[in-house]
Design an enzyme around this catalytic site. Structure first.
Site, PDB file in Angstrom:
ATOM      1  N   ASP A 173       0.867  -1.182   0.000  1.00  0.00           N
ATOM      2  CA  ASP A 173       0.000   0.000   0.000  1.00  0.00           C
ATOM      3  C   ASP A 173       0.901   1.230   0.000  1.00  0.00           C
ATOM      4  O   ASP A 173       1.421   1.638   1.044  1.00  0.00           O
ATOM      5  CB  ASP A 173      -0.922   0.010   1.234  1.00  0.00           C
ATOM      6  CG  ASP A 173      -2.010   1.098   1.141  1.00  0.00           C
ATOM      7  OD1 ASP A 173      -1.729   2.163   0.567  1.00  0.00           O
ATOM      8  OD2 ASP A 173      -3.110   0.867   1.663  1.00  0.00           O
TER       9      ASP A 173
ATOM     10  N   ALA B 277     -11.894  -9.221  -1.604  1.00  0.00           N
ATOM     11  CA  ALA B 277     -12.918  -8.675  -0.691  1.00  0.00           C
ATOM     12  C   ALA B 277     -13.016  -7.162  -0.779  1.00  0.00           C
ATOM     13  O   ALA B 277     -13.650  -6.531   0.060  1.00  0.00           O
ATOM     14  CB  ALA B 277     -12.600  -9.092   0.746  1.00  0.00           C
TER      15      ALA B 277
ATOM     16  N   ARG C 228     -13.026  -4.525  -4.254  1.00  0.00           N
ATOM     17  CA  ARG C 228     -13.940  -4.287  -5.368  1.00  0.00           C
ATOM     18  C   ARG C 228     -13.559  -5.211  -6.519  1.00  0.00           C
ATOM     19  O   ARG C 228     -12.372  -5.383  -6.828  1.00  0.00           O
ATOM     20  CB  ARG C 228     -13.886  -2.831  -5.820  1.00  0.00           C
ATOM     21  CG  ARG C 228     -14.721  -1.895  -4.933  1.00  0.00           C
ATOM     22  CD  ARG C 228     -16.223  -2.115  -5.099  1.00  0.00           C
ATOM     23  NE  ARG C 228     -17.040  -1.265  -4.236  1.00  0.00           N
ATOM     24  CZ  ARG C 228     -17.490  -1.589  -3.019  1.00  0.00           C
ATOM     25  NH1 ARG C 228     -17.203  -2.763  -2.492  1.00  0.00           N
ATOM     26  NH2 ARG C 228     -18.244  -0.748  -2.324  1.00  0.00           N
TER      27      ARG C 228
ATOM     28  N   ASP D 215     -15.571 -12.635  -3.078  1.00  0.00           N
ATOM     29  CA  ASP D 215     -16.789 -12.012  -2.530  1.00  0.00           C
ATOM     30  C   ASP D 215     -17.317 -10.942  -3.469  1.00  0.00           C
ATOM     31  O   ASP D 215     -18.503 -10.642  -3.464  1.00  0.00           O
ATOM     32  CB  ASP D 215     -16.497 -11.397  -1.154  1.00  0.00           C
ATOM     33  CG  ASP D 215     -17.758 -10.809  -0.522  1.00  0.00           C
ATOM     34  OD1 ASP D 215     -18.758 -11.564  -0.399  1.00  0.00           O
ATOM     35  OD2 ASP D 215     -17.762  -9.606  -0.189  1.00  0.00           O
TER      36      ASP D 215
ATOM     37  N   GLU E 174     -21.862  -7.073 -10.868  1.00  0.00           N
ATOM     38  CA  GLU E 174     -22.675  -7.651  -9.792  1.00  0.00           C
ATOM     39  C   GLU E 174     -24.149  -7.326 -10.013  1.00  0.00           C
ATOM     40  O   GLU E 174     -24.471  -6.154 -10.181  1.00  0.00           O
ATOM     41  CB  GLU E 174     -22.206  -7.114  -8.442  1.00  0.00           C
ATOM     42  CG  GLU E 174     -20.795  -7.554  -8.100  1.00  0.00           C
ATOM     43  CD  GLU E 174     -20.314  -7.063  -6.728  1.00  0.00           C
ATOM     44  OE1 GLU E 174     -21.098  -6.436  -5.993  1.00  0.00           O
ATOM     45  OE2 GLU E 174     -19.142  -7.316  -6.394  1.00  0.00           O
TER      46      GLU E 174
ATOM     47  N   HIS F 158     -21.017 -10.689  -2.351  1.00  0.00           N
ATOM     48  CA  HIS F 158     -20.687  -9.368  -1.794  1.00  0.00           C
ATOM     49  C   HIS F 158     -21.310  -9.206  -0.396  1.00  0.00           C
ATOM     50  O   HIS F 158     -22.086  -8.269  -0.146  1.00  0.00           O
ATOM     51  CB  HIS F 158     -21.155  -8.254  -2.734  1.00  0.00           C
ATOM     52  CG  HIS F 158     -20.481  -6.939  -2.471  1.00  0.00           C
ATOM     53  ND1 HIS F 158     -20.254  -6.003  -3.437  1.00  0.00           N
ATOM     54  CD2 HIS F 158     -19.999  -6.395  -1.324  1.00  0.00           C
ATOM     55  CE1 HIS F 158     -19.676  -4.935  -2.924  1.00  0.00           C
ATOM     56  NE2 HIS F 158     -19.514  -5.147  -1.614  1.00  0.00           N
TER      57      HIS F 158
END
Ligand SMILES: NC(=O)c1ccc[n+]([C@@H]2O[C@H](COP(=O)([O-])OP(=O)(O)OC[C@H]3O[C@@H](n4cnc5c(N)ncnc54)[C@H](O)[C@@H]3O)[C@@H](O)[C@H]2O)c1
Ligand SMILES: O=C(O)[C@H](O)CS(=O)(=O)O
Length: 327
Positions: free
Chosen positions: A175, A236, A238, A262, A267, A285
Site C-alpha cells: 500500500d 474482498a 472491489r 466475494d 454484480e 458481496h
C-alpha cells in the site's frame, strides 16, 4: 408526529437496515424506496424534495443526480466504498457526504479468513461430496507457517492483520499510501513492502483495494505471472480490481490454486469461465454484511443525518463539508 412536524425528509434508495434507521423514521419523514437505485428516473423522482439520502454501493450519485436534488443536504453512505458517489460534485454543491468508513472492517476480515480457510481445506467441495454419498478424505493445506499478502492496507487490510495474529503467519502488505513508520502500522506486526515482493511471496493473497482508475485490473495477466505459484487469492475489496479472464487463465495453469471471491467485475455476475473451476468459492458481496456491522453503520449514519438536518456537523464526513453549505 405528523408530516408537518417531522424534522426533515430522508430518502432511503437502497436496501439498508438497522434499528437506528427505524428510530430515525419516528422523527423524520423517511421514504423507503430500496429499489430506487435500479432506474435513474425513479431515483431522480425519489430524491425530489429529499434533504437526505441513504445509499449503499449501487445508487449512482453523479453530478447530474445531485443537480436534480436541490434540497439535498447530506448523502449518507451505508458502507465504505465511495465509487458510486461523485465527491467533487457533492463538494461543489455544498452537500455533506457521510460514510461509515471502517465500521464493517472486522466483518470483512472474518469473512476473508473464512474464504481463505474454506479454499485451503476445500470445504465447499467436501460438503458437496458428502451430500452426494462420497467420503473423500483428501488432504487440505494449513495456513500456519505460511506468508499472507495484503493488497491495500486500510481499515479492512489492517483488520485482517489483527485477525491473523491468532495464526502463525508472516504478513506482508502492499500500500504505497500508508506510512510504514506510523504507530498503527508498526503495531500491526506487518511488513509493508513492494508489489513484486508481496505477489512473489504470498501463499494467500487477499485484495482490499477500492475501485479507482488506478486499481482497475491491477491483477492482470502480468500480475498473475508474478504471483507465487500455487497461491490462494481472496477478493474482498472491489471486483473491478481483478481481470477475471486473467484469473481464469491463472487457475487453468495452476499459478493460482484457488480463489475466494466475494466481489465480482459485474454484480450480480453473469455466467463465467470461473464457474467451472472446483477451487473457486463465491459469496455475493457479503463480506461486510453482518448483523453487528449493519447496526453500527445505521447508528453512525442516522446520527449524521439527524445532525446535518438540524444544522449541526456530521462526524463521519468524507468530503469537503461536514456541515451543509448552500452553494
Ligand atoms: N466486500 C465487502 O463487503 C466490502 C466491505 C468493505 C469495503 N469493501 C471495499 O474494500 C475497499 C477497502 O475497504 P477499506 O475499509 O479497507 O478502505 P480504506 O479506504 O480504509 O483502505 C483502502 C486502502 O487502499 C489503499 N489504496 C488505494 N489505492 C491503492 C493502490 N493503487 N495500490 C495500493 N493500495 C491502494 C489506500 O491507501 C487505503 O489504505 C473499499 O473501498 C470498498 O470498496 C468491500
Ligand atoms: O463498501 C462497502 O462497505 C461494502 O462493499 C459493502 S456495501 O456497503 O457496498 O454493500
Amino acid at each position: 408526529m405528523n408530516g408537518a412536524e417531522m424534522a426533515g425528509s430522508v430518502a432511503v434508495v437502497e436496501n439498508v437496515w438497522g434499528e437506528a434507521f427505524d428510530k430515525l423514521a419516528r422523527t423524520h419523514d423517511v421514504r423507503w424506496e430500496p429499489d430506487a437505485w435500479v432506474d435513474d428516473d425513479l431515483l431522480r423522482h425519489t430524491l425530489s424534495g429529499a434533504q437526505a439520502v441513504v445509499v449503499r454501493n449501487k445508487a449512482r450519485m453523479t453530478a447530474e443526480m445531485l443537480a436534480a436534488a436541490p434540497d439535498l443536504r447530506i448523502v449518507a453512505r451505508a458502507g465504505t466504498g465511495l465509487d458510486n458517489i461523485d465527491l467533487d460534485a457533492a463538494d461543489n454543491a455544498g452537500v455533506v457526504v457521510s460514510a461509515a468508513l471502517g465500521v464493517n472492517a472486522m466483518s470483512v476480515a472474518e469473512h476473508t479468513l473464512a474464504l481463505a480457510l474454506a479454499v485451503l481445506r476445500e470445504i465447499p467441495a467436501h460438503d458437496r461430496g458428502v451430500r452426494n454419498g462420497e467420503w473423500n478424505r483428501s488432504s487440505g493445506r494449513e495456513l500456519s507457517g505460511k506468508t499472507w499478502g495484503l493488497l491495500g492496507f486500510g481499515a479492512t487490510g489492517m483488520a485482517v492483520a489483527r485477525v491473523l495474529r491468532g495464526f502463525d503467519v508472516r504478513v506482508l502488505a502492499y500500500d504505497p499510501y500508508v506510512d510504514p513508520a506510523a504507530a498503527d502500522v508498526r503495531e500491526a506486526g506487518v511488513t509493508v513492502t513492494g508489489w513484486d515482493e508481496v505477489l512473489g511471496s504470498a501463499d494467500v493473497l487477499s485484495v482490499h483495494l477500492p475501485a479507482t482508475r488506478e486499481t482497475r485490473h491491477v491483477l492482470s495477466d502480468e500480475a498473475f505471472a508474478a504471483i507465487r505459484p500455487g497461491a490462494v487469492l481472496v477478493s474482498a475489496g472491489r471486483g473491478e480490481v481483478i481481470d477475471e479472464s486473467a484469473l481464469a487463465a491463472a487457475l487453468r495453469s495452476g499459478t493460482v490454486a484457488g480463489a475466494g471471491l466475494d466481489v465480482r467485475e459485474s454484480e450480480p455476475p453473469g455466467r463465467s469461465p470461473l464457474d467451472a473451476h472446483p477451487t473457486v468459492i463465491y459469496t455475493p458481496h457479503v463480506a461486510g454484511l453482518t448483523v453487528e456491522s449493519q447496526e453500527r453503520i445505521a447508528s453512525v449514519l442516522a446520527d449524521d443525518v439527524q445532525a446535518v438536518l438540524a444544522g449541526r456537523r456530521a462526524v463521519n464526513a468524507v468530503g469537503k463539508h461536514d456541515l451543509w453549505t448552500p452553494a
